[in-house]
Every structure is written in structure tokens, then in C-alpha cells.
Motif scaffolding. Structure first.
Motif, PDB file in Angstrom:
ATOM      1  N   GLY A   1      37.068  79.562  20.555  1.00 19.23           N
ATOM      2  CA  GLY A   1      38.237  80.429  20.659  1.00 19.23           C
ATOM      3  C   GLY A   1      38.093  81.418  21.809  1.00 19.23           C
ATOM      4  N   ASP A   2      39.251  81.842  22.332  1.00 21.85           N
ATOM      5  CA  ASP A   2      39.172  82.872  23.372  1.00 21.85           C
ATOM      6  C   ASP A   2      38.857  84.237  22.763  1.00 21.85           C
ATOM      7  N   SER A   3      38.679  84.270  21.442  1.00 24.34           N
ATOM      8  CA  SER A   3      38.134  85.478  20.794  1.00 24.34           C
ATOM      9  C   SER A   3      36.754  85.784  21.354  1.00 24.34           C
TER      10      SER A   3
ATOM     11  N   ASP B   1      40.113  76.419  23.482  1.00 30.45           N
ATOM     12  CA  ASP B   1      41.270  77.325  23.543  1.00 30.45           C
ATOM     13  C   ASP B   1      41.710  77.525  24.991  1.00 30.45           C
TER      14      ASP B   1
ATOM     15  N   LEU C   1      36.240  75.787  16.622  1.00 26.38           N
ATOM     16  CA  LEU C   1      37.162  76.291  17.633  1.00 26.38           C
ATOM     17  C   LEU C   1      36.373  77.139  18.627  1.00 26.38           C
TER      18      LEU C   1
ATOM     19  N   VAL D   1      47.646  76.475  14.029  1.00 25.39           N
ATOM     20  CA  VAL D   1      47.075  77.700  13.465  1.00 25.39           C
ATOM     21  C   VAL D   1      48.218  78.643  13.104  1.00 25.39           C
TER      22      VAL D   1
ATOM     23  N   LYS E   1      43.953  74.074  22.301  1.00 20.67           N
ATOM     24  CA  LYS E   1      44.854  74.940  21.531  1.00 20.67           C
ATOM     25  C   LYS E   1      45.620  75.822  22.504  1.00 20.67           C
TER      26      LYS E   1
ATOM     27  N   THR F   1      34.980  79.514  14.401  1.00 20.34           N
ATOM     28  CA  THR F   1      34.771  79.582  15.847  1.00 20.34           C
ATOM     29  C   THR F   1      33.271  79.470  16.110  1.00 20.34           C
TER      30      THR F   1
ATOM     31  N   HIS G   1      49.560  77.346  17.973  1.00 20.59           N
ATOM     32  CA  HIS G   1      49.131  78.589  17.292  1.00 20.59           C
ATOM     33  C   HIS G   1      50.321  79.545  17.295  1.00 20.59           C
TER      34      HIS G   1
ATOM     35  N   ILE H   1      44.777  81.739   9.054  1.00 19.65           N
ATOM     36  CA  ILE H   1      43.848  82.874   9.198  1.00 19.65           C
ATOM     37  C   ILE H   1      44.663  84.100   8.794  1.00 19.65           C
TER      38      ILE H   1
ATOM     39  N   VAL I   1      40.521  79.002   9.053  1.00 22.59           N
ATOM     40  CA  VAL I   1      39.605  79.325  10.150  1.00 22.59           C
ATOM     41  C   VAL I   1      39.260  80.807  10.087  1.00 22.59           C
TER      42      VAL I   1
HETATM   43  O1  KIV Z   1      40.434  82.696  19.562  1.00 26.54           O
HETATM   44  C1  KIV Z   1      40.288  82.543  18.341  1.00 26.54           C
HETATM   45  O2  KIV Z   1      39.202  82.702  17.787  1.00 26.54           O
HETATM   46  C2  KIV Z   1      41.463  82.174  17.561  1.00 26.54           C
HETATM   47  C3  KIV Z   1      41.334  82.192  16.076  1.00 26.54           C
HETATM   48  C4  KIV Z   1      41.342  83.575  15.601  1.00 26.54           C
HETATM   49  C5  KIV Z   1      42.356  81.353  15.409  1.00 26.54           C
HETATM   50  O3  KIV Z   1      42.489  81.891  18.107  1.00 26.54           O
END
Ligand code: KIV
Length: 291
Positions: free
Chosen positions: A64-66, A108, A62, A203, A137, A43, A161, A227, A237
Motif C-alpha cells: 500500500g502507499d500507506s 498500489d 497489499l 476496497v 490498485k 499490507t 478503492h 477497512i 484488510v
Molecule cells: O495504502 C494502503 O495501505 C491502503 C489500505 C489502507 C487499504 O490503501
């Protein structure tokens, strides 16, 4: 990194990829898959980290929404908005372009931005694609299949995912392993349907290693990215801040800190890429659900 550019605010990486590093594309990912080369993904949420990761040889980034947890200090990804995802996707793609980079960028789709209808998903996906993403994603299997097909038919590459889907953490009862026992058959069926609908990446988060290896074998043109899902996937990832050991909370058991023994962030990412490509990361027997 071989080259840097000074600005009044600090030094930004400006080095272009090596002459052998062609831009990553869907055909290129398929070539990698066909010759058994693993896909290394991380990410990133901003221009500088994206440029550093790109220069270190990462295949895919990515957005990511993380970032809800990493950048915004939220407790889950549920509170992340489409506008926030657009902002960070644009920042990442700017960072990569500035270095004339090669990485494939995945935006994402956040919670609530694709749940109503395929048309809503298309509008949301367009926002991220126009911010520079190459692919979007979305989380979930079964109900998302129609949406995946709708987007793919309209020229938007899709990464699905399944397994642990953080946007539904409340429904799942926490961040738990998914796909054990009979649930594994359901996950495998969802994976096949998503691939048939046109998803070119998938994913698999926190699913048993034998199951993710089985799904990977069944999907030669949909590239599984694991993951916490063992070594038998087409790629891996991690959340960048987790693998750099700068996570605000506690790291998940499957995370390895690549900063340990590294001379800097670029070096740590290069070591991650090498470990993924060689199959040295992850180690299946490290964790109970992988064995
Ligand atoms: O949002 C994110 O970082 C994810 C990864 C953990 C795959 O979806």
C-alpha cells in the motif's frame, strides 16, 4: 513458522506454505468467495514482513502507499512516488518468492500516476506488474471506471478503492466516514460500474457497515475488502503496523492490536487470519458508523 534460514544479517523465514496452501489466484479467490470463505489481507512493504505474513497464511498482501506514513514518515500518501512503490513491490515479491509463498500481491498506484489518462495508468501499472505485483490498485470511482476497463482489457487485474480514499484526503476534508445518507447511493453506483468495468476486487474504506454489506451482495464476482467497513464484506484488510501495535501515530478506531496476547509477529498474523475467516473481526457494533 516452522523453518528459518540464517544469513550473516539475521534469520529470514524460508518455509514453504503447507501442502494444502495453493498459490492464491483470481480463480482461487472466486472459489473462496463462492464457498463463503473470507479473504484475509494485510499490507507489507518489505521482504521479511511479507514472508512472515505469507507463512502465517495471509491470502493477499497489499503493497500500500500507506508506506508513505509507515516507512517514510510522511503525513499523507500524497507524496509517495511510483519509483518508491516499484522498490517496495519488488522487495515484497522477492520475500514471498524466497519462501515459495502463496499470497496474491497487489501494488498500489500512487497519487498522480494514473490521473492523466488511461495510457499513463497503463505505463504506471506496467512498472508495478514488472516488479512482481499480480494486481494493481487505484483510488476513486466514476472517473476511474474507463481506466479500470482499459487496464483489465490489457490483462492487468485491478482492485478499485472507494469510500475514504486517502490520496484525496485534502479534498475530502480529513479522514472521515464516507457514504452516509444520499452519498451511499453514489458509492453503490460507483461500485457497480467499477465491477462492470472488470475490477475483481474493491476496497471499501470507512463506509457504513450496512452499505458495504449491500455492495458486497450486489457484486458476486468483485470481492469487497473492508477497512473500517464492517463484517459484511468478502474480506478485510489492515495496515500491518497498525495491527501489530507499532503505529507511530494514533490508531484508527476500527483497528485491533493482534500483538496483544500473541507470542510474536507470525502468531499475531495467524490470529488475524483466523479472526477474519471466522467473522470474529471486525465487530460491527464496536463503532458508531458501523451500526
Ligand atoms: O495504502 C494502503 O495501505 C491502503 C489500505 C489502507 C487499504 O490503501
Amino acid at each position: 513458522m516452522s523453518n528459518t534460514g540464517s544469513t550473516p544479517y539475521g534469520t529470514l523465514p524460508t518455509n514453504s506454505p503447507s501442502p494444502t496452501r495453493r498459490p492464491v489466484s483470481l480463480p482461487r479467490l472466486q472459489e473462496m468467495r463462492d464457498r463463503g470463505e473470507k479473504i484475509a489481507m494485510l499490507t507489507a512493504y518489505d521482504a521479511t514482513f511479507a514472508a512472515v505474513a505469507d507463512a502465517a497464511g495471509i491470502d493477499c498482501i497489499l503493497v500500500g502507499d500507506s508506506l508513505g506514513m509507515v516507512c517514510q514518515g510522511l503525513h499523507s500518501t500524497v507524496g509517495v512516488s511510483l519509483e518508491t512503490m516499484r522498490y517496495h513491490t519488488e522487495s515484497v515479491t522477492r520475500g514471498i518468492r524466497r519462501g515459495r509463498g502463496a499470497a496474491w500481491v497487489i501494488g498500489d498506484l500512487p497519487f498522480g500516476s494514473y490521473h492523466e489518462s488511461s495510457e499513463q495508468a497503463l505505463r504506471s501499472a506496467a512498472v508495478l506488474m514488472q516488479a512482481g505485483a499480480h494486481m494493481v490498485k487505484l483510488e476513486g470511482g466514476g472517473w476511474t471506471t474507463r481506466t479500470v476497463q482499459f487496464l483489465v482489457e490489457r490483462g492487468i487485474p485491478v482492485c478499485a478503492h472507494i469510500g475514504l480514499t486517502p490520496q484525496t484526503v485534502h479534498a475530502l476534508g480529513g479522514y472521515r466516514v464516507q457514504g452516509r445518507d444520499a452519498q451511499g447511493t453514489v458509492l453503490k453506483q460507483q461500485a457497480i460500474e467499477l465491477a462492470e468495468a472488470g475490477a475483481t476486487m474493491l476496497v471499501l474504506e470507512m463506509v457504513p457497515a450496512p452499505l458495504s454489506a449491500e455492495i458486497t451482495q450486489a457484486l458476486p464476482t468483485c470481492h469487497t475488502i473492508g477497512i473500517g467497513a464492517g463484517v459484511g464484506t468478502a474480506g478485510q484488510v489492515l495496515v500491518m503496523h497498525d495491527m501489530l501495535g507499532i503505529n507511530l501515530g494514533k490508531n484508527a478506531k476500527f483497528v485491533r492490536n493482534f500483538m496483544t496476547g500473541s507470542s510474536g509477529v507470525g502468531d499475531a498474523i495467524q490470529r488475524y487470519v483466523a479472526a477474519v475467516k471466522s467473522g470474529e473481526f471486525p465487530v460491527d457494533t464496536e463503532h458508531a458508523w458501523m451500526a
